[in-house]
Design a protein around this motif. Sequence first.
Motif, PDB file in Angstrom:
ATOM      1  N   ALA A 479       0.692  -1.118  -0.100  1.00 42.50           N
ATOM      2  CA  ALA A 479      -0.005  -0.029  -0.087  1.00 42.50           C
ATOM      3  C   ALA A 479       0.874   1.347  -0.153  1.00 42.50           C
ATOM      4  O   ALA A 479       0.783   2.083  -0.730  1.00 42.50           O
ATOM      5  N   PRO A 480       1.728   1.539   1.036  1.00 43.31           N
ATOM      6  CA  PRO A 480       2.464   2.604   0.826  1.00 43.31           C
ATOM      7  C   PRO A 480       3.407   2.672  -0.488  1.00 43.31           C
ATOM      8  O   PRO A 480       3.930   4.259  -0.710  1.00 43.31           O
ATOM      9  N   ARG A 481       3.686   1.889  -1.374  1.00 45.02           N
ATOM     10  CA  ARG A 481       4.520   2.122  -2.578  1.00 45.02           C
ATOM     11  C   ARG A 481       3.616   2.263  -3.644  1.00 45.02           C
ATOM     12  O   ARG A 481       4.159   2.126  -4.794  1.00 45.02           O
ATOM     13  N   GLN A 482       2.426   2.427  -3.588  1.00 47.12           N
ATOM     14  CA  GLN A 482       1.640   2.659  -4.755  1.00 47.12           C
ATOM     15  C   GLN A 482       1.873   3.790  -5.698  1.00 47.12           C
ATOM     16  O   GLN A 482       1.586   3.768  -6.855  1.00 47.12           O
ATOM     17  N   GLY A 483       2.276   4.956  -5.098  1.00 44.68           N
ATOM     18  CA  GLY A 483       2.370   6.337  -5.803  1.00 44.68           C
ATOM     19  C   GLY A 483       3.541   5.913  -6.881  1.00 44.68           C
ATOM     20  O   GLY A 483       3.331   6.758  -7.773  1.00 44.68           O
ATOM     21  N   GLY A 484       4.555   5.140  -6.849  1.00 46.47           N
ATOM     22  CA  GLY A 484       5.422   5.084  -7.650  1.00 46.47           C
ATOM     23  C   GLY A 484       5.327   3.897  -8.883  1.00 46.47           C
ATOM     24  O   GLY A 484       6.512   3.681  -9.585  1.00 46.47           O
ATOM     25  N   ARG A 485       4.207   3.391  -8.738  1.00 49.92           N
ATOM     26  CA  ARG A 485       3.999   2.256  -9.691  1.00 49.92           C
ATOM     27  C   ARG A 485       2.981   2.418 -10.613  1.00 49.92           C
ATOM     28  O   ARG A 485       1.856   3.319 -10.311  1.00 49.92           O
ATOM     29  N   ALA A 486       3.122   1.694 -11.543  1.00 49.19           N
ATOM     30  CA  ALA A 486       1.859   1.738 -12.784  1.00 49.19           C
ATOM     31  C   ALA A 486       0.753   0.868 -12.197  1.00 49.19           C
ATOM     32  O   ALA A 486       1.057  -0.159 -11.996  1.00 49.19           O
ATOM     33  N   ARG A 487      -0.261   1.376 -12.031  1.00 51.34           N
ATOM     34  CA  ARG A 487      -1.581   0.840 -11.651  1.00 51.34           C
ATOM     35  C   ARG A 487      -2.766   0.641 -12.988  1.00 51.34           C
ATOM     36  O   ARG A 487      -2.625   1.489 -13.740  1.00 51.34           O
ATOM     37  N   ARG A 488      -3.279  -0.285 -12.683  1.00 44.45           N
ATOM     38  CA  ARG A 488      -4.476  -0.445 -13.732  1.00 44.45           C
ATOM     39  C   ARG A 488      -5.786  -0.152 -13.001  1.00 44.45           C
ATOM     40  O   ARG A 488      -6.397  -1.070 -12.507  1.00 44.45           O
ATOM     41  N   GLY A 489      -6.270   1.205 -12.990  1.00 46.20           N
ATOM     42  CA  GLY A 489      -7.398   1.524 -12.518  1.00 46.20           C
ATOM     43  C   GLY A 489      -7.270   1.533 -10.955  1.00 46.20           C
ATOM     44  O   GLY A 489      -6.345   2.082 -10.366  1.00 46.20           O
ATOM     45  N   ALA A 490      -8.149   0.999 -10.296  1.00 44.99           N
ATOM     46  CA  ALA A 490      -8.137   1.022  -8.892  1.00 44.99           C
ATOM     47  C   ALA A 490      -7.122  -0.089  -8.279  1.00 44.99           C
ATOM     48  O   ALA A 490      -7.239  -0.531  -7.083  1.00 44.99           O
ATOM     49  N   ALA A 491      -6.840  -0.906  -9.305  1.00 44.97           N
ATOM     50  CA  ALA A 491      -6.313  -2.336  -8.703  1.00 44.97           C
ATOM     51  C   ALA A 491      -4.846  -1.961  -8.050  1.00 44.97           C
ATOM     52  O   ALA A 491      -4.235  -1.152  -8.455  1.00 44.97           O
ATOM     53  N   LEU A 492      -4.591  -2.907  -6.907  1.00 39.82           N
ATOM     54  CA  LEU A 492      -3.419  -2.839  -6.295  1.00 39.82           C
ATOM     55  C   LEU A 492      -2.060  -3.250  -7.121  1.00 39.82           C
ATOM     56  O   LEU A 492      -2.386  -4.303  -7.597  1.00 39.82           O
ATOM     57  N   ALA A 493      -1.155  -2.445  -7.256  1.00 40.92           N
ATOM     58  CA  ALA A 493      -0.025  -2.840  -8.087  1.00 40.92           C
ATOM     59  C   ALA A 493       1.115  -3.533  -6.844  1.00 40.92           C
ATOM     60  O   ALA A 493       1.367  -2.803  -5.972  1.00 40.92           O
ATOM     61  N   LEU A 494       1.153  -4.937  -7.065  1.00 41.82           N
ATOM     62  CA  LEU A 494       2.107  -5.663  -6.388  1.00 41.82           C
ATOM     63  C   LEU A 494       3.332  -5.847  -7.104  1.00 41.82           C
ATOM     64  O   LEU A 494       3.557  -6.194  -8.311  1.00 41.82           O
ATOM     65  N   ALA A 495       4.302  -6.067  -6.057  1.00 38.00           N
ATOM     66  CA  ALA A 495       5.613  -6.346  -6.607  1.00 38.00           C
ATOM     67  C   ALA A 495       6.132  -7.718  -5.850  1.00 38.00           C
ATOM     68  O   ALA A 495       5.657  -7.836  -4.792  1.00 38.00           O
ATOM     69  N   PRO A 496       7.047  -8.435  -6.275  1.00 41.56           N
ATOM     70  CA  PRO A 496       7.852  -9.381  -5.522  1.00 41.56           C
ATOM     71  C   PRO A 496       8.260  -9.088  -4.068  1.00 41.56           C
ATOM     72  O   PRO A 496       8.114  -9.730  -3.295  1.00 41.56           O
ATOM     73  N   ALA A 497       8.810  -7.687  -3.861  1.00 41.51           N
ATOM     74  CA  ALA A 497       9.086  -7.181  -2.576  1.00 41.51           C
ATOM     75  C   ALA A 497       7.963  -7.205  -1.740  1.00 41.51           C
ATOM     76  O   ALA A 497       8.386  -7.108  -0.481  1.00 41.51           O
ATOM     77  N   ASP A 498       6.879  -7.158  -1.991  1.00 43.54           N
ATOM     78  CA  ASP A 498       5.564  -7.051  -1.061  1.00 43.54           C
ATOM     79  C   ASP A 498       5.280  -8.383  -0.583  1.00 43.54           C
ATOM     80  O   ASP A 498       4.689  -8.271   0.532  1.00 43.54           O
ATOM     81  N   LEU A 499       5.625  -9.339  -1.202  1.00 46.26           N
ATOM     82  CA  LEU A 499       5.163 -10.767  -0.596  1.00 46.26           C
ATOM     83  C   LEU A 499       5.514 -10.999   0.758  1.00 46.26           C
ATOM     84  O   LEU A 499       6.755 -10.768   1.481  1.00 46.26           O
ATOM     85  N   ARG A 500       4.610 -11.587   1.560  1.00 48.18           N
ATOM     86  CA  ARG A 500       4.604 -11.853   2.950  1.00 48.18           C
ATOM     87  C   ARG A 500       3.985 -13.146   3.051  1.00 48.18           C
ATOM     88  O   ARG A 500       3.041 -13.663   2.536  1.00 48.18           O
ATOM     89  N   LEU A 501       4.713 -14.076   3.759  1.00 47.86           N
ATOM     90  CA  LEU A 501       4.373 -15.616   3.920  1.00 47.86           C
ATOM     91  C   LEU A 501       3.814 -15.658   5.732  1.00 47.86           C
ATOM     92  O   LEU A 501       4.509 -15.166   6.476  1.00 47.86           O
ATOM     93  N   ALA A 502       3.101 -16.381   5.706  1.00 44.04           N
ATOM     94  CA  ALA A 502       2.230 -16.792   7.036  1.00 44.04           C
ATOM     95  C   ALA A 502       3.235 -17.442   7.984  1.00 44.04           C
ATOM     96  O   ALA A 502       3.911 -18.311   7.654  1.00 44.04           O
TER      97      ALA A 502
END
Length: 693
Positions: A479-502
């Motif tokens: 969420a805090p990194r959305q400003g610098g990413r290319a997004r498709r409409g309102a969809a959240l733009a994800l990157a591998p660095a965002d991934l969290r495992l339980a």
Amino acid sequence: MPQQFPFSAVVGSDTTSDFDAAPDFDAAPDFDAAPDFDDMALALVLTTISPGVGGVLVRGEKGTAKSTAVRALAAVLPPIDVIAGDRFSSDPAEADPLSPDGPFGPDAAVETRPVRLVELPVGATEDRVLGSIDLQKALGESTAAYEPGLLARAHRGILYVDEVNLLHDHLVDVLLDAAAMGRVTVERDGISVEHAARFVLVGTMNPEEGELRPQLLDRFGLTVEVSAPRDPAVRVEVVRRRLAFDADPAGFAASYADAEAALTARIRAAQGRVDDVALDDAALLTIAEVCAAFDVDGMRADIVTARTAVAHAAWEGRDRVTSADIRVAARLALPHRRRRNPFDAPGIDEDVLDEVLRDAEPEDPGPDGDGDGPGGGGGLDTPSPSEEARNSVDSAARDGHESDDSTDGAPPAPGVPAPTTVGAGTPYRARLFSVAGTGTGDAGRRSRAITRTGRQIGSRTPDGEPGSIHLPDTIRAAAPRQGGRARRGAALALAPADLRLAVKEGRESNLVLLCVDASGSMAARRRMEQVKTAVLSLLLDAYQRRDKVGLVTFRGHAATVALPPTSSVEVAARRLEELPAGGRTPLAEGLLQAAEVLRVERLRDPRRRALLVVVTDGRATAGASARSRAAQAAASLAGSGVTSIVVDCETGRFTMGLARELAADLGAEYVPLGEITADGLTAVVRAPRTAVA
């Protein structure tokens, strides 16, 4: 793709005795000339003729072609029709297939493909088995898409688990649910998916490496015991075929091509005939009488036996179930269902089976109508074959036990009583005990640990270890990194660095190592019987909770690993039954041997935590410096950080207090007992202990 060893070339799957002359089958199935399969091959074939039988468990020692036969099975099964493009192998004949790729129209394309054999690795993750989010689409397209797991791939095929007894509990639970429901429901990470999962479950195992949970054992319709042939001629044939296959796999397979084709044709004919085989009330009554005679639990045994008898009749080309079909079905379906506890060896008395089947046949009045003819009631005073067999077995067991009671094979020293062997009593249910702290061992049912299953307590960044996605924390990281990413409409733009495992907290399995004094001061029959009963009870509890239990004994001038750390209760029961007692007390050797067992186990599995239980009166009588050597060994164990308990077995009004001194040297908790009673010993071991992680 590597060439597969032909199913019909596995010795026991044909009647040929000479490799140079490959079996000659007609193109059409000739039931009179068909091969006489051994139990393993027959069970595998029957469960594919009628999948409702419920699969096969093959138990046996290593090197007995268990995996070879299972992997070769798929090649001789008739191909199946599936809806083209469907990832879940839906049957086009079904009106409304349960597939996430559907719905399918009446004009959906159909394709024919071979039956799949899907292998489920013992160390597979739950996500790999059930399915998970497609990470490529989640991170690249910001869409939550379901990636099917192994159960989806195995639908309408064979799911094979090698070393199934080593399967983790969470995977066992998944298999139980799928086998019972015939479908898989996945609710996780924002995904809700349901798909069909009907498969033939085939497992292989070596009983020496541990037993199978009763719930999963009962899900296998059939079970067979295999062992290496003892006939030298048969062993030669096995080696000859294996060497020939290794030298020229393609040529070897080609020499069995006709046999494979004939076997496929026979299986196809049996599959087409199985629904038309008649199973009348008389046959059902016979099946019920057989199951009742062997005192099996539940009604699944009757159902599986009936289905297997029908499949066998179809395999033999008959249109009606006979006593021969019921006999074969009972031999395959009942052995693993008559075990009352894990200490019971599997199997059934075939003499008793034959007697029940004879009794179920209509009575022949004989030529004079007096009932003395075949099947009549004459000869009631003569012991039946089954009774003679049982009597001879009981007599042998008594003779063996009496000889064990008198000596262990070595003459005693002058003036020293001969060592005695005392049996254990009936094992009982043990209370839960656990090691304090949070471990990281294999999933089990004992102590708190960070595991792959359990309640979710946090998240982590990927570090190479598998795990399920922690979706909320992944979104929070992105969420805090959305400003610098290319997004498709309102969809959240994800990157591998965002991934969290339980990160999940569940239960782990532990090692309980008992170091038991078996010297002369402990050799009282009642006392040793209670010690053995306690050990067997702990082993039974460990089996149920997926722990390992080991036993070190010391007497005379040495210590012995009477029971290496194991989960195999059958092997443990046999070893403990043969444990003798008597002689001097080499306490130092016992502690050093226990330290060595713990060291080796720590190297094999650094994450498994251990609890050492020393059962002794504290005496050390093997040599002049025995006491000082015992103190040094105890101090060394204390330095290793192992959690220990000393159970004081000294009895009488006046005591020497040596066990208390040993506990101080070990840094262990001291527990005084007037005598070793089954309740007393296991109360100590079962109770929760304050232990280092």
